[in-house]
Write a protein that holds these residues in place. Sequence first.
Motif, PDB file in Angstrom:
ATOM      1  N   PRO A 195      63.364  18.643  30.095  1.00  0.00           N
ATOM      2  CA  PRO A 195      61.946  18.779  29.725  1.00  0.00           C
ATOM      3  C   PRO A 195      61.433  20.184  30.031  1.00  0.00           C
ATOM      4  O   PRO A 195      61.876  20.820  30.972  1.00  0.00           O
ATOM      5  N   GLY A 196      60.520  20.639  29.200  1.00  0.00           N
ATOM      6  CA  GLY A 196      59.881  21.921  29.441  1.00  0.00           C
ATOM      7  C   GLY A 196      60.583  23.109  28.813  1.00  0.00           C
ATOM      8  O   GLY A 196      60.064  24.220  28.863  1.00  0.00           O
ATOM      9  N   ARG A 197      61.749  22.902  28.245  1.00  0.00           N
ATOM     10  CA  ARG A 197      62.425  24.027  27.579  1.00  0.00           C
ATOM     11  C   ARG A 197      61.866  24.141  26.167  1.00  0.00           C
ATOM     12  O   ARG A 197      61.916  23.184  25.403  1.00  0.00           O
ATOM     13  N   PRO A 198      61.352  25.313  25.810  1.00  0.00           N
ATOM     14  CA  PRO A 198      60.638  25.470  24.539  1.00  0.00           C
ATOM     15  C   PRO A 198      61.541  25.787  23.343  1.00  0.00           C
ATOM     16  O   PRO A 198      61.260  26.685  22.552  1.00  0.00           O
ATOM     17  N   PHE A 199      62.646  25.074  23.225  1.00  0.00           N
ATOM     18  CA  PHE A 199      63.559  25.289  22.107  1.00  0.00           C
ATOM     19  C   PHE A 199      64.442  24.060  21.928  1.00  0.00           C
ATOM     20  O   PHE A 199      64.610  23.269  22.847  1.00  0.00           O
ATOM     21  N   SER A 200      64.980  23.905  20.730  1.00  0.00           N
ATOM     22  CA  SER A 200      65.959  22.855  20.461  1.00  0.00           C
ATOM     23  C   SER A 200      67.326  23.352  20.897  1.00  0.00           C
ATOM     24  O   SER A 200      67.616  24.547  20.831  1.00  0.00           O
ATOM     25  N   LEU A 201      68.188  22.439  21.321  1.00  0.00           N
ATOM     26  CA  LEU A 201      69.547  22.822  21.684  1.00  0.00           C
ATOM     27  C   LEU A 201      70.320  23.293  20.464  1.00  0.00           C
ATOM     28  O   LEU A 201      71.131  24.214  20.547  1.00  0.00           O
ATOM     29  N   ALA A 202      70.052  22.654  19.327  1.00  0.00           N
ATOM     30  CA  ALA A 202      70.720  23.030  18.085  1.00  0.00           C
ATOM     31  C   ALA A 202      69.860  22.611  16.907  1.00  0.00           C
ATOM     32  O   ALA A 202      69.060  21.679  17.009  1.00  0.00           O
TER      33      ALA A 202
ATOM     34  N   VAL B 162      75.206  24.665  11.662  1.00  0.00           N
ATOM     35  CA  VAL B 162      74.524  24.265  12.887  1.00  0.00           C
ATOM     36  C   VAL B 162      74.379  25.518  13.747  1.00  0.00           C
ATOM     37  O   VAL B 162      75.363  26.212  14.019  1.00  0.00           O
ATOM     38  N   PHE B 163      73.155  25.797  14.154  1.00  0.00           N
ATOM     39  CA  PHE B 163      72.847  26.942  14.998  1.00  0.00           C
ATOM     40  C   PHE B 163      72.537  26.433  16.401  1.00  0.00           C
ATOM     41  O   PHE B 163      71.604  25.649  16.582  1.00  0.00           O
ATOM     42  N   LEU B 164      73.326  26.865  17.374  1.00  0.00           N
ATOM     43  CA  LEU B 164      73.100  26.467  18.754  1.00  0.00           C
ATOM     44  C   LEU B 164      72.276  27.522  19.468  1.00  0.00           C
ATOM     45  O   LEU B 164      72.513  28.730  19.286  1.00  0.00           O
ATOM     46  N   SER B 165      71.340  27.075  20.279  1.00  0.00           N
ATOM     47  CA  SER B 165      70.601  28.004  21.135  1.00  0.00           C
ATOM     48  C   SER B 165      71.564  28.578  22.161  1.00  0.00           C
ATOM     49  O   SER B 165      72.576  27.963  22.493  1.00  0.00           O
ATOM     50  N   GLY B 166      71.235  29.751  22.662  1.00  0.00           N
ATOM     51  CA  GLY B 166      72.065  30.371  23.692  1.00  0.00           C
ATOM     52  C   GLY B 166      72.193  29.469  24.903  1.00  0.00           C
ATOM     53  O   GLY B 166      71.201  28.889  25.354  1.00  0.00           O
ATOM     54  N   GLN B 167      73.406  29.358  25.408  1.00  0.00           N
ATOM     55  CA  GLN B 167      73.681  28.510  26.561  1.00  0.00           C
ATOM     56  C   GLN B 167      74.033  29.354  27.776  1.00  0.00           C
ATOM     57  O   GLN B 167      74.895  30.230  27.718  1.00  0.00           O
ATOM     58  N   LEU B 168      73.337  29.071  28.847  1.00  0.00           N
ATOM     59  CA  LEU B 168      73.621  29.690  30.146  1.00  0.00           C
ATOM     60  C   LEU B 168      74.565  28.781  30.913  1.00  0.00           C
ATOM     61  O   LEU B 168      74.811  27.641  30.505  1.00  0.00           O
ATOM     62  N   GLY B 169      75.034  29.251  32.029  1.00  0.00           N
ATOM     63  CA  GLY B 169      75.865  28.427  32.906  1.00  0.00           C
ATOM     64  C   GLY B 169      75.003  27.566  33.802  1.00  0.00           C
ATOM     65  O   GLY B 169      74.960  27.757  35.020  1.00  0.00           O
ATOM     66  N   THR B 170      74.289  26.614  33.188  1.00  0.00           N
ATOM     67  CA  THR B 170      73.364  25.760  33.939  1.00  0.00           C
ATOM     68  C   THR B 170      73.745  24.296  33.819  1.00  0.00           C
ATOM     69  O   THR B 170      74.369  23.871  32.855  1.00  0.00           O
TER      70      THR B 170
END
Length: 148
Positions: A33-40, A47-55
């Motif tokens: 919750p609270g992340r202002p973007f879709s994962l993909a 399919v466009f994936l949002s940037g992924q951090l090591g989280t």
Amino acid sequence: MTFKRLTAALALLVSAGFAHAADAEFYNKGNPPGRPFSLAVRTGDYVFLSGQLGTDDKGLVAGGFEAQSRKAMDNVADILKGMGLGMDNVVKCTIMIADMNKWADFNKIYVSYFKPNRLPARSALGANGLALGGEIEVECMAYAPVAK
């Protein structure tokens, strides 16, 4: 990228048969919750994936660059899996690294996620100030033809 090049790239994408934005599918399974973007976002056959951090659910994973790199790649794989896809669908990645001296270290991890001779096109750049103080961010695009 200059505005002119970006405009040309977008025109090429549109002419390549992408669906209209109104037809886009937004994937958010597991997005905290609270992340202002879709994962993909799927549009047409891509399919466009949002940037992924090591989280993980708690934030950046412990263990530094190597642990964050593996987790970022795992996050990409998990999003694709949730959409019924896999790493074989990935055709392009953009890698943002806080310390370009670790580029070779990342490459060793990166190639382990793909079949030999099946590596996506890729760009890598040094980035100062990644989100959450991360050391690496991985953004990918996948090709997954829609069944007709």
